[in-house]
Design an enzyme around this catalytic site. Structure first.
Site, PDB file in Angstrom:
ATOM      1  N   ASN A   7       0.871  -1.176   0.000  1.00  0.00           N
ATOM      2  CA  ASN A   7       0.000   0.000   0.000  1.00  0.00           C
ATOM      3  C   ASN A   7       0.909   1.227   0.000  1.00  0.00           C
ATOM      4  O   ASN A   7       1.467   1.591   1.023  1.00  0.00           O
ATOM      5  CB  ASN A   7      -0.885  -0.040   1.252  1.00  0.00           C
ATOM      6  CG  ASN A   7      -1.817   1.136   1.335  1.00  0.00           C
ATOM      7  OD1 ASN A   7      -1.827   2.005   0.444  1.00  0.00           O
ATOM      8  ND2 ASN A   7      -2.609   1.194   2.386  1.00  0.00           N
ATOM      9  N   LYS A  14       3.348   0.824   3.063  1.00  0.00           N
ATOM     10  CA  LYS A  14       2.957  -0.162   4.068  1.00  0.00           C
ATOM     11  C   LYS A  14       2.986  -1.526   3.405  1.00  0.00           C
ATOM     12  O   LYS A  14       2.596  -1.640   2.229  1.00  0.00           O
ATOM     13  CB  LYS A  14       1.525   0.095   4.546  1.00  0.00           C
ATOM     14  CG  LYS A  14       1.398   1.218   5.515  1.00  0.00           C
ATOM     15  CD  LYS A  14      -0.006   1.203   6.117  1.00  0.00           C
ATOM     16  CE  LYS A  14      -0.396   2.581   6.585  1.00  0.00           C
ATOM     17  NZ  LYS A  14      -1.814   2.847   6.531  1.00  0.00           N
ATOM     18  N   ARG A  91      -2.768  -2.224  -3.186  1.00  0.00           N
ATOM     19  CA  ARG A  91      -3.967  -1.424  -2.917  1.00  0.00           C
ATOM     20  C   ARG A  91      -3.893  -0.206  -3.829  1.00  0.00           C
ATOM     21  O   ARG A  91      -2.923   0.544  -3.804  1.00  0.00           O
ATOM     22  CB  ARG A  91      -3.976  -0.978  -1.460  1.00  0.00           C
ATOM     23  CG  ARG A  91      -5.179  -0.136  -1.180  1.00  0.00           C
ATOM     24  CD  ARG A  91      -5.161   0.432   0.205  1.00  0.00           C
ATOM     25  NE  ARG A  91      -6.397   1.159   0.399  1.00  0.00           N
ATOM     26  CZ  ARG A  91      -6.497   2.219   1.176  1.00  0.00           C
ATOM     27  NH1 ARG A  91      -5.460   2.656   1.837  1.00  0.00           N
ATOM     28  NH2 ARG A  91      -7.644   2.839   1.307  1.00  0.00           N
ATOM     29  N   HIS A 180     -13.221   3.056   0.456  1.00  0.00           N
ATOM     30  CA  HIS A 180     -13.234   2.050   1.527  1.00  0.00           C
ATOM     31  C   HIS A 180     -13.896   0.760   1.055  1.00  0.00           C
ATOM     32  O   HIS A 180     -14.350  -0.043   1.872  1.00  0.00           O
ATOM     33  CB  HIS A 180     -14.016   2.523   2.782  1.00  0.00           C
ATOM     34  CG  HIS A 180     -13.356   3.582   3.586  1.00  0.00           C
ATOM     35  ND1 HIS A 180     -14.071   4.526   4.285  1.00  0.00           N
ATOM     36  CD2 HIS A 180     -12.044   3.852   3.812  1.00  0.00           C
ATOM     37  CE1 HIS A 180     -13.227   5.336   4.910  1.00  0.00           C
ATOM     38  NE2 HIS A 180     -11.986   4.953   4.625  1.00  0.00           N
ATOM     39  N   HIS A 208     -17.977   2.170   8.369  1.00  0.00           N
ATOM     40  CA  HIS A 208     -16.512   2.168   8.514  1.00  0.00           C
ATOM     41  C   HIS A 208     -16.151   3.514   9.136  1.00  0.00           C
ATOM     42  O   HIS A 208     -16.147   4.546   8.466  1.00  0.00           O
ATOM     43  CB  HIS A 208     -15.867   1.995   7.129  1.00  0.00           C
ATOM     44  CG  HIS A 208     -14.368   2.054   7.156  1.00  0.00           C
ATOM     45  ND1 HIS A 208     -13.570   0.982   6.831  1.00  0.00           N
ATOM     46  CD2 HIS A 208     -13.507   3.054   7.469  1.00  0.00           C
ATOM     47  CE1 HIS A 208     -12.290   1.315   6.953  1.00  0.00           C
ATOM     48  NE2 HIS A 208     -12.232   2.574   7.326  1.00  0.00           N
ATOM     49  N   LEU A 209     -15.883   3.485  10.444  1.00  0.00           N
ATOM     50  CA  LEU A 209     -15.631   4.745  11.155  1.00  0.00           C
ATOM     51  C   LEU A 209     -14.209   4.754  11.693  1.00  0.00           C
ATOM     52  O   LEU A 209     -13.914   4.129  12.719  1.00  0.00           O
ATOM     53  CB  LEU A 209     -16.632   4.910  12.318  1.00  0.00           C
ATOM     54  CG  LEU A 209     -18.117   4.713  11.978  1.00  0.00           C
ATOM     55  CD1 LEU A 209     -18.972   4.872  13.239  1.00  0.00           C
ATOM     56  CD2 LEU A 209     -18.568   5.691  10.900  1.00  0.00           C
ATOM     57  N   GLY A 210     -13.328   5.398  10.962  1.00  0.00           N
ATOM     58  CA  GLY A 210     -11.940   5.550  11.406  1.00  0.00           C
ATOM     59  C   GLY A 210     -11.596   7.012  11.258  1.00  0.00           C
ATOM     60  O   GLY A 210     -12.482   7.873  11.364  1.00  0.00           O
ATOM     61  N   ASN A 211     -10.351   7.283  10.973  1.00  0.00           N
ATOM     62  CA  ASN A 211      -9.975   8.656  10.691  1.00  0.00           C
ATOM     63  C   ASN A 211     -10.750   9.167   9.482  1.00  0.00           C
ATOM     64  O   ASN A 211     -11.238  10.279   9.446  1.00  0.00           O
ATOM     65  CB  ASN A 211      -8.484   8.708  10.436  1.00  0.00           C
ATOM     66  CG  ASN A 211      -7.903   9.913  11.090  1.00  0.00           C
ATOM     67  OD1 ASN A 211      -8.625  10.865  11.409  1.00  0.00           O
ATOM     68  ND2 ASN A 211      -6.618   9.895  11.277  1.00  0.00           N
ATOM     69  N   ARG A 241     -11.718  15.746   7.875  1.00  0.00           N
ATOM     70  CA  ARG A 241     -12.447  16.082   6.634  1.00  0.00           C
ATOM     71  C   ARG A 241     -13.876  16.529   6.946  1.00  0.00           C
ATOM     72  O   ARG A 241     -14.523  15.968   7.831  1.00  0.00           O
ATOM     73  CB  ARG A 241     -12.492  14.859   5.701  1.00  0.00           C
ATOM     74  CG  ARG A 241     -11.168  14.588   5.044  1.00  0.00           C
ATOM     75  CD  ARG A 241     -11.208  13.315   4.234  1.00  0.00           C
ATOM     76  NE  ARG A 241     -10.308  12.312   4.782  1.00  0.00           N
ATOM     77  CZ  ARG A 241     -10.292  11.045   4.447  1.00  0.00           C
ATOM     78  NH1 ARG A 241     -11.145  10.578   3.551  1.00  0.00           N
ATOM     79  NH2 ARG A 241      -9.433  10.206   4.989  1.00  0.00           N
ATOM     80  N   GLU A 334     -14.691   0.013  15.789  1.00  0.00           N
ATOM     81  CA  GLU A 334     -14.337  -1.221  16.507  1.00  0.00           C
ATOM     82  C   GLU A 334     -14.087  -0.984  17.988  1.00  0.00           C
ATOM     83  O   GLU A 334     -14.199  -1.900  18.798  1.00  0.00           O
ATOM     84  CB  GLU A 334     -13.054  -1.831  15.895  1.00  0.00           C
ATOM     85  CG  GLU A 334     -13.271  -2.406  14.508  1.00  0.00           C
ATOM     86  CD  GLU A 334     -11.960  -2.764  13.814  1.00  0.00           C
ATOM     87  OE1 GLU A 334     -10.982  -3.110  14.504  1.00  0.00           O
ATOM     88  OE2 GLU A 334     -11.915  -2.703  12.574  1.00  0.00           O
ATOM     89  N   ASN A 335     -13.705   0.268  18.325  1.00  0.00           N
ATOM     90  CA  ASN A 335     -13.211   0.508  19.692  1.00  0.00           C
ATOM     91  C   ASN A 335     -14.026   1.461  20.553  1.00  0.00           C
ATOM     92  O   ASN A 335     -13.695   1.637  21.723  1.00  0.00           O
ATOM     93  CB  ASN A 335     -11.778   1.055  19.618  1.00  0.00           C
ATOM     94  CG  ASN A 335     -10.831   0.022  19.082  1.00  0.00           C
ATOM     95  OD1 ASN A 335     -10.660  -1.039  19.673  1.00  0.00           O
ATOM     96  ND2 ASN A 335     -10.229   0.302  17.942  1.00  0.00           N
ATOM     97  N   GLU A 384      -8.390  -5.102   5.527  1.00  0.00           N
ATOM     98  CA  GLU A 384      -8.317  -4.813   4.088  1.00  0.00           C
ATOM     99  C   GLU A 384      -7.202  -5.606   3.422  1.00  0.00           C
ATOM    100  O   GLU A 384      -7.358  -6.076   2.298  1.00  0.00           O
ATOM    101  CB  GLU A 384      -8.079  -3.309   3.882  1.00  0.00           C
ATOM    102  CG  GLU A 384      -9.330  -2.511   4.209  1.00  0.00           C
ATOM    103  CD  GLU A 384      -9.073  -1.027   4.332  1.00  0.00           C
ATOM    104  OE1 GLU A 384      -9.189  -0.332   3.324  1.00  0.00           O
ATOM    105  OE2 GLU A 384      -8.765  -0.562   5.437  1.00  0.00           O
TER     106      GLU A 384
END
Ligand code: AMP
Length: 397
Positions: A7, A14, A91, A180, A208-211, A241, A334-335, A384
């Protein structure tokens, strides 16, 4: 049977080496500050031990070479030779309108990805650089491109055409693409498995809730709508954003507040969202802590985040004609039990009963609704890289 997942960002790379027999990570790593001072590679093995190399890394080809050398290193390496890698999955953020599924990379694919670069100027050029670097160092290994946009290839016209001059779509491909996709696809399949149901029989809302944050409506296994749009700036507010805003704010900023177009873009992408509202941080942990201590703007940022997510969930339920399961994934999804509880408020009338005890879970696949809940709720950790690895393997086989 080992698959390497790459990625590539503009100055980072990554990677993950995955054993496809048990679908477990062998190592994962990050090369940072490519082409800059202070470049380094950090590789973690399956028990979390870190191996760090700090050295000059001039370009992505150097970075890939360093990754391959580290993977095959006599001391810290995990494979004897590169021949053990059966394929590389890349990716790629934007597959445009043409690629609604993963594809084996050849010259024609690269040419089209170059064309798509204007749709994702921050991401596609870096992705292509990574592909080319791998190709030059592993000329006999098959490479597969897995697109963030692909899963949304099933969106109907009424969901992806914007209400602007149709010629802008025809001539410039301005439309909703959605992002995503690899994550939404992975978690949708996972939740169907967990429920013991065929995905074809389910109406799923995937949060999908992340940054970055996006929500997708998945009916019968196909994505029928999603919140991100022409770019990943659209939809619900995110870490930095803005999500959807009245488009007239943009000329207003330019004409009345002295912003250049670059500054508008920077403001909406990097200084908005929960960071912009709260003034505290883009990290949800910091914002939740500040709100707990009584910071009103931090609480407002969270309230807006939850409110806008609920609004999207509601609209997707109507457009799917119901919902069987709502799932949460990525860093916040998730957290954060608080986020999940707030996002599900108001759905009790549909028969969704959240189990507050089960909802305390963090980062584990689990149902968080009560046994007699008609609409189910789940936490589903995303992966992913594994999805990319599976698609890569399926194509090269
Ligand atoms: P991602 O983009 O998926 O890596 O998610 C990153 C986001 O997840 C950051 O804003 C983190 O603050 C958030 N996050 C991680 N752990 C927690 C937690 N325990 N509670 C709330 N947010 C979290």
């Amino acid at each position: 049977m080992k698959t390497l997942i790459i990625n590539c960002g503009s100055s980072s790379l990554k990677y993950k080496l995955i054993n496809m027999v048990d679908e477990k990570d062998i190592v994962s790593g990050l090369v940072e500050r490519i082409g800059l001072d202070g470049a380094k590679l950090v590789q973690k093995n399956e028990i979390g031990e870190k191996h760090i190399i700090e050295k000059e890394i001039k370009n992505h080809k150097d970075a890939v070479e360093l990754v391959l050398n580290t993977l095959t290193d006599i001391k810290v390496g995990v494979i004897k030779s590169m021949d053990e890698i059966i394929a590389v999955g890349h990716r790629v953020v934007h597959g445009g309108e043409k690629y609604s599924s993963s594809i084996i990379i050849d010259e024609e694919v690269i040419e089209y990805l170059n064309e798509c670069s204007k749709l994702a100027p921050l991401h596609n050029p870096a992705n292509i650089t990574g592909i080319k670097a791998c190709q030059s160092l592993m000329p006999n290994t098959k490479m597969v491109a897995v697109f963030d946009t692909a899963f949304h290839g099933t969106l109907p016209e009424k969901a992806y055409i914007y209400a602007i001059d149709y010629n802008l779509y025809k001539n410039h491909k301005i439309r909703k693409y959605g992002f995503h996709g690899t994550s939404h696809k992975y978690v949708a399949h996972k939740v169907s498995e967990a429920m013991g149901k065929d995905i074809k029989d389910l109406k799923i809302i995937s949060c999908h809730l992340g940054n970055g944050a996006s929500i997708s409506a998945i009916k019968g296994g196909e994505c029928i709508d999603t919140t991100m749009g022409f770019t990943p700036l659209a939809g619900v507010p995110m870490g930095t954003r803005s999500g959807n805003i009245d488009p007239s704010i943009i000329p207003f900023l330019v004409e009345n507040c002295g912003y250049s177009i670059e500054e508008v873009s920077e403001a909406l992408n990097k200084k908005s969202g929960v960071l912009g509202i709260s003034g505290v941080s883009s990290d949800f942990r910091d914002i939740e802590n500040a709100a707990l201590k009584g910071d009103k703007r931090a609480q407002l940022a969270l309230d807006i985040f939850h409110y806008r997510i609920r609004a999207e969930i509601g609209s997707f339920i109507v457009n799917m004609g119901g919902v069987d399961v709502i799932l949460f994934t990525a860093g916040v999804g998730e957290n954060s039990p608080e986020t999940r509880e707030e996002c599900l408020k108001g759905l009790e009338f549909l028969g969704l009963k959240l189990d507050k005890e089960k909802n305390k879970v963090r980062g584990k696949l689990s149902e968080i609704s009560k046994e007699d809940s008609i609409v189910k709720a789940y936490v589903v950790p995303t992966n992913e890289e594994l999805m990319i690895a599976k698609e890569t393997l399926a194509l090269v086989k």
